[in-house]
Design a protein around this motif. Structure first.
Motif, PDB file in Angstrom:
ATOM      1  N   GLY A  96      78.536 -53.775  39.169  1.00 33.37           N
ATOM      2  CA  GLY A  96      77.954 -53.375  40.439  1.00 33.37           C
ATOM      3  C   GLY A  96      78.738 -53.827  41.640  1.00 33.37           C
ATOM      4  N   GLU A  97      78.488 -53.127  42.734  1.00 28.45           N
ATOM      5  CA  GLU A  97      79.053 -53.551  44.008  1.00 28.45           C
ATOM      6  C   GLU A  97      78.330 -54.801  44.505  1.00 28.45           C
ATOM      7  OE1 GLU A  97      81.603 -53.116  46.105  1.00 28.45           O
ATOM      8  OE2 GLU A  97      82.352 -52.037  44.353  1.00 28.45           O
ATOM      9  N   LYS A  98      79.025 -55.550  45.339  1.00 27.02           N
ATOM     10  CA  LYS A  98      78.377 -56.652  46.019  1.00 27.02           C
ATOM     11  C   LYS A  98      77.715 -56.084  47.281  1.00 27.02           C
ATOM     12  CE  LYS A  98      81.702 -56.276  48.939  1.00 27.02           C
ATOM     13  NZ  LYS A  98      81.321 -55.113  49.686  1.00 27.02           N
ATOM     14  N   PRO A  99      76.715 -56.786  47.796  1.00 27.24           N
ATOM     15  CA  PRO A  99      76.081 -57.960  47.209  1.00 27.24           C
ATOM     16  C   PRO A  99      75.273 -57.591  45.969  1.00 27.24           C
ATOM     17  CG  PRO A  99      74.788 -57.220  49.073  1.00 27.24           C
ATOM     18  CD  PRO A  99      76.029 -56.371  49.042  1.00 27.24           C
ATOM     19  N   LEU A 100      75.049 -58.573  45.129  1.00 31.06           N
ATOM     20  CA  LEU A 100      74.225 -58.344  43.949  1.00 31.06           C
ATOM     21  C   LEU A 100      72.890 -57.725  44.352  1.00 31.06           C
ATOM     22  CD1 LEU A 100      73.827 -58.778  40.893  1.00 31.06           C
ATOM     23  CD2 LEU A 100      72.984 -61.074  41.428  1.00 31.06           C
ATOM     24  N   ALA A 101      72.311 -58.212  45.440  1.00 28.09           N
ATOM     25  CA  ALA A 101      71.057 -57.695  45.980  1.00 28.09           C
ATOM     26  C   ALA A 101      70.919 -58.266  47.388  1.00 28.09           C
ATOM     27  CB  ALA A 101      69.882 -58.115  45.107  1.00 28.09           C
ATOM     28  N   ARG A 108      67.611 -63.703  41.506  1.00 24.77           N
ATOM     29  CA  ARG A 108      67.521 -64.829  40.564  1.00 24.77           C
ATOM     30  C   ARG A 108      66.815 -64.412  39.287  1.00 24.77           C
ATOM     31  NH1 ARG A 108      65.672 -68.841  45.388  1.00 24.77           N
ATOM     32  NH2 ARG A 108      67.739 -69.540  46.056  1.00 24.77           N
ATOM     33  N   ALA A 109      65.733 -63.653  39.432  1.00 25.59           N
ATOM     34  CA  ALA A 109      65.004 -63.185  38.252  1.00 25.59           C
ATOM     35  C   ALA A 109      65.873 -62.259  37.409  1.00 25.59           C
ATOM     36  CB  ALA A 109      63.719 -62.475  38.679  1.00 25.59           C
ATOM     37  N   PHE A 110      66.622 -61.389  38.075  1.00 29.43           N
ATOM     38  CA  PHE A 110      67.499 -60.462  37.343  1.00 29.43           C
ATOM     39  C   PHE A 110      68.576 -61.218  36.571  1.00 29.43           C
ATOM     40  CE2 PHE A 110      71.548 -58.155  37.310  1.00 29.43           C
ATOM     41  CZ  PHE A 110      71.203 -57.081  36.501  1.00 29.43           C
ATOM     42  N   VAL A 111      69.245 -62.151  37.222  1.00 29.18           N
ATOM     43  CA  VAL A 111      70.327 -62.886  36.575  1.00 29.18           C
ATOM     44  C   VAL A 111      69.802 -63.705  35.400  1.00 29.18           C
ATOM     45  CG1 VAL A 111      72.041 -64.708  36.918  1.00 29.18           C
ATOM     46  CG2 VAL A 111      71.760 -62.917  38.636  1.00 29.18           C
ATOM     47  N   ALA A 112      68.615 -64.276  35.548  1.00 29.66           N
ATOM     48  CA  ALA A 112      68.037 -65.061  34.458  1.00 29.66           C
ATOM     49  C   ALA A 112      67.797 -64.209  33.222  1.00 29.66           C
ATOM     50  CB  ALA A 112      66.729 -65.702  34.923  1.00 29.66           C
ATOM     51  N   ARG A 117      75.526 -59.445  30.397  1.00 33.33           N
ATOM     52  CA  ARG A 117      75.700 -57.987  30.268  1.00 33.33           C
ATOM     53  C   ARG A 117      76.102 -57.299  31.556  1.00 33.33           C
ATOM     54  NH1 ARG A 117      70.308 -55.905  27.945  1.00 33.33           N
ATOM     55  NH2 ARG A 117      69.466 -57.597  29.253  1.00 33.33           N
ATOM     56  N   GLY A 118      76.405 -58.079  32.588  1.00 25.31           N
ATOM     57  CA  GLY A 118      76.789 -57.474  33.853  1.00 25.31           C
ATOM     58  C   GLY A 118      77.871 -58.256  34.558  1.00 25.31           C
ATOM     59  N   ALA A 119      78.483 -57.623  35.559  1.00 23.95           N
ATOM     60  CA  ALA A 119      79.490 -58.256  36.411  1.00 23.95           C
ATOM     61  C   ALA A 119      79.468 -57.552  37.757  1.00 23.95           C
ATOM     62  CB  ALA A 119      80.877 -58.169  35.777  1.00 23.95           C
ATOM     63  N   VAL A 120      80.099 -58.190  38.744  1.00 28.16           N
ATOM     64  CA  VAL A 120      80.071 -57.673  40.112  1.00 28.16           C
ATOM     65  C   VAL A 120      81.497 -57.478  40.611  1.00 28.16           C
ATOM     66  CG1 VAL A 120      79.331 -58.157  42.490  1.00 28.16           C
ATOM     67  CG2 VAL A 120      77.806 -58.653  40.570  1.00 28.16           C
ATOM     68  N   ASN A 121      81.675 -56.457  41.429  1.00 28.04           N
ATOM     69  CA  ASN A 121      83.007 -56.037  41.856  1.00 28.04           C
ATOM     70  C   ASN A 121      83.516 -56.863  43.033  1.00 28.04           C
ATOM     71  OD1 ASN A 121      85.375 -54.565  42.003  1.00 28.04           O
ATOM     72  ND2 ASN A 121      84.480 -52.922  43.232  1.00 28.04           N
ATOM     73  N   PHE A 122      83.989 -58.060  42.720  1.00 23.48           N
ATOM     74  CA  PHE A 122      84.737 -58.868  43.679  1.00 23.48           C
ATOM     75  C   PHE A 122      86.210 -58.770  43.281  1.00 23.48           C
ATOM     76  CE2 PHE A 122      80.631 -61.104  44.342  1.00 23.48           C
ATOM     77  CZ  PHE A 122      80.594 -61.065  45.735  1.00 23.48           C
ATOM     78  N   PRO A 123      86.994 -57.898  43.927  1.00 25.46           N
ATOM     79  CA  PRO A 123      88.372 -57.667  43.471  1.00 25.46           C
ATOM     80  C   PRO A 123      89.297 -58.873  43.533  1.00 25.46           C
ATOM     81  CG  PRO A 123      87.620 -55.830  44.814  1.00 25.46           C
ATOM     82  CD  PRO A 123      86.588 -56.911  44.950  1.00 25.46           C
ATOM     83  N   PHE A 124      88.934 -59.932  44.275  1.00 26.16           N
ATOM     84  CA  PHE A 124      89.779 -61.117  44.252  1.00 26.16           C
ATOM     85  C   PHE A 124      89.878 -61.700  42.838  1.00 26.16           C
ATOM     86  CE2 PHE A 124      89.074 -62.185  49.014  1.00 26.16           C
ATOM     87  CZ  PHE A 124      90.188 -61.440  49.350  1.00 26.16           C
ATOM     88  N   ALA A 125      88.949 -61.359  41.967  1.00 29.72           N
ATOM     89  CA  ALA A 125      89.045 -61.800  40.574  1.00 29.72           C
ATOM     90  C   ALA A 125      90.283 -61.218  39.897  1.00 29.72           C
ATOM     91  CB  ALA A 125      87.789 -61.389  39.805  1.00 29.72           C
ATOM     92  N   SER A 126      90.799 -60.112  40.444  1.00 36.07           N
ATOM     93  CA  SER A 126      91.947 -59.419  39.842  1.00 36.07           C
ATOM     94  C   SER A 126      93.148 -59.333  40.772  1.00 36.07           C
ATOM     95  CB  SER A 126      91.536 -57.995  39.438  1.00 36.07           C
ATOM     96  OG  SER A 126      90.506 -58.012  38.478  1.00 36.07           O
ATOM     97  N   ALA A 305      83.936 -61.145  38.200  1.00 38.90           N
ATOM     98  CA  ALA A 305      82.933 -62.022  38.794  1.00 38.90           C
ATOM     99  C   ALA A 305      81.641 -61.943  37.992  1.00 38.90           C
ATOM    100  CB  ALA A 305      82.674 -61.615  40.240  1.00 38.90           C
ATOM    101  N   THR A 306      81.149 -63.072  37.531  1.00 40.44           N
ATOM    102  CA  THR A 306      79.925 -63.092  36.740  1.00 40.44           C
ATOM    103  C   THR A 306      78.704 -62.923  37.634  1.00 40.44           C
ATOM    104  OG1 THR A 306      79.622 -65.478  36.938  1.00 40.44           O
ATOM    105  CG2 THR A 306      81.027 -64.685  35.126  1.00 40.44           C
ATOM    106  N   LEU A 307      77.585 -62.608  37.012  1.00 39.12           N
ATOM    107  CA  LEU A 307      76.345 -62.498  37.763  1.00 39.12           C
ATOM    108  C   LEU A 307      75.976 -63.825  38.408  1.00 39.12           C
ATOM    109  CD1 LEU A 307      74.209 -60.285  35.335  1.00 39.12           C
ATOM    110  CD2 LEU A 307      75.623 -59.563  37.275  1.00 39.12           C
ATOM    111  N   GLU A 308      76.233 -64.923  37.734  1.00 33.22           N
ATOM    112  CA  GLU A 308      75.931 -66.239  38.291  1.00 33.22           C
ATOM    113  C   GLU A 308      76.767 -66.510  39.540  1.00 33.22           C
ATOM    114  OE1 GLU A 308      76.543 -65.587  35.127  1.00 33.22           O
ATOM    115  OE2 GLU A 308      74.658 -66.114  34.115  1.00 33.22           O
ATOM    116  N   GLU A 309      78.052 -66.160  39.502  1.00 31.41           N
ATOM    117  CA  GLU A 309      78.894 -66.328  40.682  1.00 31.41           C
ATOM    118  C   GLU A 309      78.386 -65.458  41.832  1.00 31.41           C
ATOM    119  OE1 GLU A 309      83.371 -67.340  39.163  1.00 31.41           O
ATOM    120  OE2 GLU A 309      82.582 -65.354  38.627  1.00 31.41           O
ATOM    121  N   ALA A 310      78.061 -64.209  41.524  1.00 33.06           N
ATOM    122  CA  ALA A 310      77.583 -63.295  42.561  1.00 33.06           C
ATOM    123  C   ALA A 310      76.264 -63.760  43.162  1.00 33.06           C
ATOM    124  CB  ALA A 310      77.430 -61.889  41.982  1.00 33.06           C
TER     125      ALA A 310
END
Length: 330
Positions: A96-101, A108-112, A117-126, A305-310
């Motif tokens: 998904g695009e940032k922000p996560l929400a 928080r409920a979603f990430v828990a 099974r998900g990741a967020v598009n922070f291109p600095f990761a690449s 970028a992991t969901l926890e990072e996002a």
């Protein structure tokens, strides 16, 4: 899917949806392919038909999810988690695009529940420029890291190329440069130095019904202090940013998204030999992002970028915006 081509479905045909779609079409279709795109806007779908006539235009979000191995959500922020939950419920992965929400409790409920099974598009990761910064840091060129400073500025907001999305990008509920741009540099601080915490921040909303025009904050990334500033209307550039990591023997920085520089003993800044403007660097980062998406869809380890990072980034962003000196209206 297994070892076959990963099918990516796209929800949202705005700037980011179109950008990633174009990037996927440049890759080996035996590895990754577009299975369809949907946007609630008829104008956006007509634009997709003209620009990408070979890409299936599907009837709704459900049809995209059904056709996909991994669903890329590039719709406005308030809709991100609804589509993400639907994708995960169907057994698909989510990118998904940032922000996560924009709702922190919901995120928080979603990430828990979502796990890995998900990741967020922070291109600095690449980013190749970020990889250069890491290499300099790892080689000890700055000595012991001491502090991080981030500064962003815009001539106007939204930026000219985002004018079609002004309805939400310049509203306080979903938009603003802190969510859209500052979040990238907070992610970078977290990825380099550790979890973000200890925020003291403030945002200014001088125009009723509009997004913030200035922010100021201090926080920590791991053990490192971070200072952050951002403004609209105080630079002649459409988009200017700098991320600086100071050490006890030197410093490195990332300028205007893609230029890695290190400070020489005489105080001047030297760009990396392979530094390139963002227009040239972006396709390379997108290719590496898509390699990560392929691994995500296969259930393999990835660098995205992991969901926890996002979520950590979102918590800081929303706390900065909530610390407003002028009440948000509209």
């Amino acid at each position: 899917m297994k070892n076959g081509s990963v099918a990516i479905g796209i929800i949202g045909a705005g700037i980011m949806g179109e950008r990633l779609l174009g990037a996927i079409l440049q890759q080996d279709p035996a590895l990754i392919r577009v299975c369809g795109i949907w946007d609630p806007s008829p104008d956006a779908m007509r634009r997709m038909e003209r620009t990408f006539p070979g890409v299936p235009r599907l009837a709704d979000a459900g049809a995209v999810i059904a056709a996909s191995d991994c669903v890329y959500v590039a719709s406005p922020p308030a809709s991100h988690l609804g589509h993400a939950r639907a994708a995960l419920a169907a057994g698909k992965s989510f990118f998904g695009e940032k922000p996560l929400a924009v709702d922190v409790a919901d995120a928080r409920a979603f990430v828990a529940a979502a796990g890995s099974r998900g990741a967020v598009n922070f291109p600095f990761a690449s980013s190749l420029a970020v990889a250069t910064l890491r290499d300099w840091i790892d080689k000890g060129e700055i000595g012991a890291p001491q502090r991080i400073h981030v500064e962003v500025g815009f001539r106007i907001w939204p930026r000219p190329w985002q004018a079609d999305a002004v309805a939400w990008l310049d509203g306080p509920a979903q938009g603003g440069f802190t969510r859209e741009v500052v979040s990238h540099f907070l992610f970078l601080a977290r990825r380099i130095a550790g979890p973000l915490h200890g925020l003291d921040g403030e945002a200014w909303f001088p125009e009723a019904g509009k997004s913030e025009r200035r922010i100021s904050a201090s926080l920590h990334a791991g053990d490192l202090p971070v200072t952050l500033g951002g403004s609209v209307g105080e630079t002649a550039k459409d988009d200017h940013n700098v991320w600086v990591l100071e050490g006890d023997r030197g410093a490195v920085r990332l300028c205007d998204w893609s230029i890695a520089e290190r400070r020489l003993p005489n105080g001047s800044w030297q760009p990396a030999p392979d530094a390139m403007p963002n227009e040239r660097a972006r396709p390379l980062a997108l290719k590496r992002q898509l390699e990560g998406v392929t691994r995500l869809a296969r259930g393999e380890a990835h660098h995205l970028a992991t969901l926890e990072e996002a979520l950590n980034v979102q918590e800081i962003v929303e706390a900065i915006l909530a610390g407003s000196s002028t009440p948000q209206r509209g």
